[in-house]
Design a protein around this motif. Structure first.
Motif, PDB file in Angstrom:
ATOM      1  N   TYR A   1      -7.789 -30.808 -13.617  1.00  0.00           N
ATOM      2  CA  TYR A   1      -6.412 -30.478 -13.406  1.00  0.00           C
ATOM      3  C   TYR A   1      -6.168 -28.933 -13.247  1.00  0.00           C
ATOM      4  CZ  TYR A   1      -5.158 -35.224 -15.184  1.00  0.00           C
ATOM      5  OH  TYR A   1      -4.670 -36.441 -15.557  1.00  0.00           O
ATOM      6  N   ALA A   2      -5.066 -28.912 -12.281  1.00  0.00           N
ATOM      7  CA  ALA A   2      -5.115 -27.320 -12.020  1.00  0.00           C
ATOM      8  C   ALA A   2      -3.704 -26.696 -11.480  1.00  0.00           C
ATOM      9  CB  ALA A   2      -6.019 -26.952 -10.992  1.00  0.00           C
ATOM     10  N   LEU A   3      -3.148 -25.828 -11.725  1.00  0.00           N
ATOM     11  CA  LEU A   3      -1.869 -25.163 -11.322  1.00  0.00           C
ATOM     12  C   LEU A   3      -2.299 -23.911 -10.449  1.00  0.00           C
ATOM     13  CD1 LEU A   3       0.026 -25.304 -14.288  1.00  0.00           C
ATOM     14  CD2 LEU A   3       0.304 -26.982 -12.500  1.00  0.00           C
ATOM     15  N   MET A   4      -1.391 -23.622  -9.437  1.00  0.00           N
ATOM     16  CA  MET A   4      -1.521 -22.525  -8.632  1.00  0.00           C
ATOM     17  C   MET A   4      -0.317 -21.477  -8.696  1.00  0.00           C
ATOM     18  SD  MET A   4      -3.946 -21.710  -6.451  1.00  0.00           S
ATOM     19  CE  MET A   4      -4.242 -20.152  -5.562  1.00  0.00           C
ATOM     20  N   GLU A   5      -0.422 -20.012  -8.810  1.00  0.00           N
ATOM     21  CA  GLU A   5       0.678 -19.187  -8.997  1.00  0.00           C
ATOM     22  C   GLU A   5       0.182 -18.262  -7.662  1.00  0.00           C
ATOM     23  OE1 GLU A   5       0.169 -17.312 -12.804  1.00  0.00           O
ATOM     24  OE2 GLU A   5       1.237 -18.911 -13.742  1.00  0.00           O
ATOM     25  N   THR A   6       1.320 -18.025  -6.669  1.00  0.00           N
ATOM     26  CA  THR A   6       1.242 -17.171  -5.893  1.00  0.00           C
ATOM     27  C   THR A   6       2.564 -16.311  -5.753  1.00  0.00           C
ATOM     28  OG1 THR A   6       2.365 -18.721  -4.305  1.00  0.00           O
ATOM     29  CG2 THR A   6      -0.262 -18.722  -4.626  1.00  0.00           C
ATOM     30  N   ASP A   7       2.316 -15.198  -5.103  1.00  0.00           N
ATOM     31  CA  ASP A   7       3.674 -14.306  -4.868  1.00  0.00           C
ATOM     32  C   ASP A   7       4.452 -14.782  -3.847  1.00  0.00           C
ATOM     33  OD1 ASP A   7       2.587 -12.484  -6.677  1.00  0.00           O
ATOM     34  OD2 ASP A   7       1.833 -11.023  -5.197  1.00  0.00           O
TER      35      ASP A   7
ATOM     36  N   VAL B   1     -10.491 -31.601 -17.772  1.00  0.00           N
ATOM     37  CA  VAL B   1     -11.193 -32.466 -16.837  1.00  0.00           C
ATOM     38  C   VAL B   1     -10.212 -33.648 -16.614  1.00  0.00           C
ATOM     39  CG1 VAL B   1     -13.204 -34.211 -16.511  1.00  0.00           C
ATOM     40  CG2 VAL B   1     -13.418 -31.781 -17.434  1.00  0.00           C
ATOM     41  N   ALA B   2      -9.923 -34.240 -15.294  1.00  0.00           N
ATOM     42  CA  ALA B   2      -9.116 -35.293 -14.929  1.00  0.00           C
ATOM     43  C   ALA B   2      -9.780 -36.716 -15.244  1.00  0.00           C
ATOM     44  CB  ALA B   2      -8.742 -35.192 -13.303  1.00  0.00           C
ATOM     45  N   PRO B   3      -9.298 -37.656 -15.396  1.00  0.00           N
ATOM     46  CA  PRO B   3     -10.074 -38.877 -15.708  1.00  0.00           C
ATOM     47  C   PRO B   3     -11.074 -39.090 -14.741  1.00  0.00           C
ATOM     48  CG  PRO B   3      -7.447 -39.335 -15.455  1.00  0.00           C
ATOM     49  CD  PRO B   3      -7.833 -37.947 -15.026  1.00  0.00           C
TER      50      PRO B   3
ATOM     51  N   ALA C   1       3.794 -39.000 -14.311  1.00  0.00           N
ATOM     52  CA  ALA C   1       2.858 -39.835 -14.674  1.00  0.00           C
ATOM     53  C   ALA C   1       2.532 -39.501 -16.176  1.00  0.00           C
ATOM     54  CB  ALA C   1       1.371 -39.816 -14.047  1.00  0.00           C
ATOM     55  N   PRO C   2       1.783 -40.362 -17.033  1.00  0.00           N
ATOM     56  CA  PRO C   2       1.777 -39.966 -18.518  1.00  0.00           C
ATOM     57  C   PRO C   2       0.502 -38.889 -18.748  1.00  0.00           C
ATOM     58  CG  PRO C   2       1.552 -42.638 -18.044  1.00  0.00           C
ATOM     59  CD  PRO C   2       1.593 -41.717 -16.846  1.00  0.00           C
ATOM     60  N   GLU C   3      -0.281 -38.882 -17.852  1.00  0.00           N
ATOM     61  CA  GLU C   3      -1.327 -37.751 -18.093  1.00  0.00           C
ATOM     62  C   GLU C   3      -0.522 -36.203 -17.731  1.00  0.00           C
ATOM     63  OE1 GLU C   3      -2.333 -39.403 -14.040  1.00  0.00           O
ATOM     64  OE2 GLU C   3      -1.674 -40.001 -15.899  1.00  0.00           O
ATOM     65  N   ALA C   4       0.264 -36.382 -17.034  1.00  0.00           N
ATOM     66  CA  ALA C   4       0.908 -35.021 -16.343  1.00  0.00           C
ATOM     67  C   ALA C   4       1.382 -33.973 -17.553  1.00  0.00           C
ATOM     68  CB  ALA C   4       2.077 -35.152 -15.525  1.00  0.00           C
ATOM     69  N   GLU C   5       2.167 -34.617 -18.547  1.00  0.00           N
ATOM     70  CA  GLU C   5       2.798 -33.626 -19.544  1.00  0.00           C
ATOM     71  C   GLU C   5       1.507 -33.076 -20.458  1.00  0.00           C
ATOM     72  OE1 GLU C   5       5.770 -33.969 -23.549  1.00  0.00           O
ATOM     73  OE2 GLU C   5       5.596 -35.665 -22.016  1.00  0.00           O
ATOM     74  N   ALA C   6       0.560 -34.028 -20.794  1.00  0.00           N
ATOM     75  CA  ALA C   6      -0.591 -33.307 -21.571  1.00  0.00           C
ATOM     76  C   ALA C   6      -1.458 -32.229 -20.595  1.00  0.00           C
ATOM     77  CB  ALA C   6      -1.797 -34.633 -21.974  1.00  0.00           C
ATOM     78  N   ALA C   7      -1.427 -32.601 -19.377  1.00  0.00           N
ATOM     79  CA  ALA C   7      -2.315 -31.684 -18.561  1.00  0.00           C
ATOM     80  C   ALA C   7      -1.741 -30.412 -18.536  1.00  0.00           C
ATOM     81  CB  ALA C   7      -2.666 -32.094 -17.194  1.00  0.00           C
TER      82      ALA C   7
END
Length: 665
Positions: free
Chosen positions: A318-324, A285-287, A252-258
């Motif tokens: 928008y968010a990302l998750m990091e886990t062991d 903030v997401a759309p 999606a176009p917004e994925a790279e900017a996020a």
């Protein structure tokens, strides 16, 4: 005769044995109870489900004890959904079956049963021991439903037999891709959490660390301070309640900017547990900026919203998750998603955590372990000590006056416990307009706030292994009240009421109950003398005779008050021969002598009280040489004395007016 009976019984047993083991076997219907899949299904390492109708493929992989989805997105799997599929495979038994080789004789083929191009296929790979070659995947083709819709056809992994099985397997496999993924973000439970780290883009990092059953804050301008345990764990519960709102298409176009924005996230939240940690990166903030609170995490609050209250506003980010568990994924490789988070929780709690979650209760005391409280003031030359006597919560007052011996008096337990409760509740008076925390106070600030000459200095002594705790309370030049622990370098603003609750006067803490006679002690006589003219007002034995003309109600009430003698307030530290009433120093007005006997044969003992003139409607002073005290009498004692001391001079209520004659009509 007995031999014949024995032979008959033996014959019958043999016949019964033959029926059970030979004849009955022929009565059983021939059913196939064998499982379809072999022992390899007991330990599955990976699992792939393909919907050939839509082309959608879901790939799952076990890592340790947890399952993860690797296709179409990398994300933790829904453990319940995966275990349901595995359970179906382990206990998969045919209702009926027939060989594939017989199909051609009947003019049928695999296509007849939907097994040539099956709508659904499942393949799995069993786990192997380390170093062993990887086994070939086991393929199961799932075909059409039977004429009875509760069953369907599947082809055995070796392709030799068609089985009829319940369609619950297909229902488990036909779950949507969304249901195969877990929507949880944080899986570390509150009781497992060891630390909470908050790193805002604009601001300094704050770390909350658990030590035993307490939480502390690191990263402030001070080295370490206490966090509020309840609020911190509620914040952790709110974080655990966060759920994935939606996954973002990586093309999606917004994925790279996020993703670019998440390289420096607005807030990085890390929870550390037992040998693992999980990190949430909150981005822009997401759309769909504003969403109702129903789609956001529900607050883990002690006071849930009322049904009619408006929903709390929440924002989609928008968010990302990091886990062991995912091998320490980095933002460049992690799956991008959106999460709805309540504005109040993000802006009010998380971004201001060092203030919102900080412990506002100043003293960390366990009242049950306190052994003494020392109260000192620059306005008093004596040091007052309240000391616990034993585990029964009895307290005493210890007076240390310069040049005099140490004196002790019993302390009023309820007053001491009320004082301790007030000190335990003592908290910071903190508002956004008037912050209550002053961190790293300089010597000039300490003097400005009055700590060069504190109004009160309190020392709390507990178990021998713990050092004493010193609390300083001061009044500043602007007449505000501040507190500071001697072991800390920061100052709290507190309510002014605490100084009124901390008098240094030992009389305030003295035990109000002076005497409570046991049931075996008898009050045998009362004598009341007017000392101004040395006349006897009352002289009677007890109990009163039946034909007495004295005021029975007043005398019996007075006797009751003398058995349990209580002070309303103490006015002097010791008994004196004169007393101040109505602003003048005067002698005592009355002397009340009570004769007490502990046994019928013992000699009576006289207990004497001196009574002053009433200073007002509710104040009358009493002196006791026996208890070395001058105190205000309680109202029941005042009312019992009144008919005996002032009754003869009381004119009584004014006479009622004579009735007015009503003229005749």
């Amino acid at each position: 005769m007995r031999t014949k009976v024995t032979l008959v019984l033996v014959f019958l047993n043999v016949a019964l044995f033959y029926v059970i083991f030979f004849v009955q076997e022929k009565w059983k219907p021939a059913t196939d109870t064998s499982v379809i899949l072999g022992p390899e299904v007991a330990n599955i390492q990976s699992l792939t489900v393909t919907d050939n109708t839509t082309g959608a493929t879901t790939a799952l992989e076990r890592r340790g004890e947890k399952w993860f989805q690797t296709q179409p997105l990398a994300w933790p799997a829904n453990e319940l959904a995966v275990r349901t599929i595995i359970s179906e495979l382990q206990f998969l038994r045919p209702i009926s079956q027939f060989p594939v080789a017989d199909l051609e004789k009947s003019g049928l083929s695999l296509a007849t049963y939907g097994l040539e191009k099956p709508p659904l296929t499942l393949s799995f790979t069993p786990a192997t021991s380390p170093g062993a070659p990887a086994p070939a995947p086991v393929l199961v083709r799932i075909g059409n439903s039977t004429d009875v819709s509760n069953y369907l056809y599947i082809l055995s992994p070796d392709g030799t037999r068609i089985h009829v099985v319940p369609r619950t397997l297909a229902e488990s496999l036909s779950r949507t891709l969304q249901s195969m993924r877990s929507d949880e973000l944080f899986t570390i439970r509150v009781f497992e959490a060891r630390s909470l780290n908050l790193e805002p883009a604009a601001g300094s990092r704050v770390r909350f660390r658990r030590e035993n059953d307490k939480w502390f804050i690191e990263g402030l301008s001070i080295s370490l301070t206490r966090a509020n345990k309840q609020l911190t764990e509620l914040a952790l519960a709110d974080l655990r309640a966060l759920r994935v709102h939606s996954f973002v298409n990586p093309t999606a176009p917004e994925a790279e900017a996020a993703r670019a924005a998440l390289a420096t996230p607005a807030l990085r939240i890390t929870i550390e547990g037992n040998n693992r940690r999980e990190t949430l990166l909150l981005g822009p903030v997401a759309p769909a900026a504003s969403v109702p609170s129903e789609s956001a995490s529900q607050p883990a609050t002690l006071n849930p919203q009322l049904p009619d209250s408006p929903p709390e506003p929440a924002t989609l980010r928008y968010a990302l998750m990091e886990t062991d568990e995912t091998g320490g994924t980095t933002p460049a490789r992690a799956t991008l998603f959106t999460v709805s988070i309540r504005d109040k929780f993000l802006n009010g709690t998380l971004l201001n955590a060092q203030r919102e979650l900080r412990e506002k209760q100043i003293l960390d005391l366990d009242p049950s372990t306190l052994s003494s409280i020392t109260i000192a003031s620059p306005q008093s030359t004596q040091e007052l000590v309240l000391q616990r006597l034993d585990t029964s919560n009895a307290w005493q007052i210890v007076l240390r006056n310069p040049g005099r011996e140490v004196q002790t008096q019993p302390a009023d337990r309820s007053i001491v416990e009320t004082l301790i409760a007030s000190l335990v509740r003592l908290s910071v008076d903190d508002t956004p307009e008037n912050p209550g925390f002053i961190d790293v106070a300089s010597e000039a600030q300490k003097e400005e706030f009055g700590f060069n000459r504190p109004a009160r200095t309190l020392t709390f002594t507990g178990p021998p292994a713990q050092p004493p705790v010193r609390l300083l309370i001061a009044s500043s030049q602007d007449r505000r009240t501040y507190a500071r622990l001697a072991s800390q370098e920061y100052i709290y603003r507190i309510s002014d009421e605490i100084l009124r609750e901390l008098p240094v006067d030992p009389l305030h803490y003295r035990e109000r109950l002076l005497r409570e006679l046991p049931a075996s002690t008898t009050l045998t006589a009362l004598k009341l003398t007017d000392l101004s003219n040395d006349t006897v007002v009352l002289d009677t034995s007890l109990p009163l005779p039946a034909d007495t003309t004295l005021n029975r109600e007043a005398i019996e009430s007075l006797a009751t008050q003398l058995r349990t003698l209580r002070a309303k307030n103490f006015t002097a530290t010791e008994f004196t021969k004169t007393v101040t009433t109505a602003g003048e120093e005067r002698g005592w007005k009355y002397r009340l002598d009570a004769s007490l006997t502990s046994t019928p044969t013992s000699a009576p003992v006289t207990s004497t009280l001196f009574i002053a003139d009433r200073s007002g409607g509710g104040i009358q002073l009493v002196g006791s040489p026996e208890f070395n005290a001058v105190f205000e009498a309680e109202q029941p004692l005042i009312e019992a004395l009144f008919p005996l001391t002032y009754g003869p001079r009381d004119p009584g209520p004014p006479p009622a007016p004579a009735p007015t004659a009503t003229p005749a009509p």
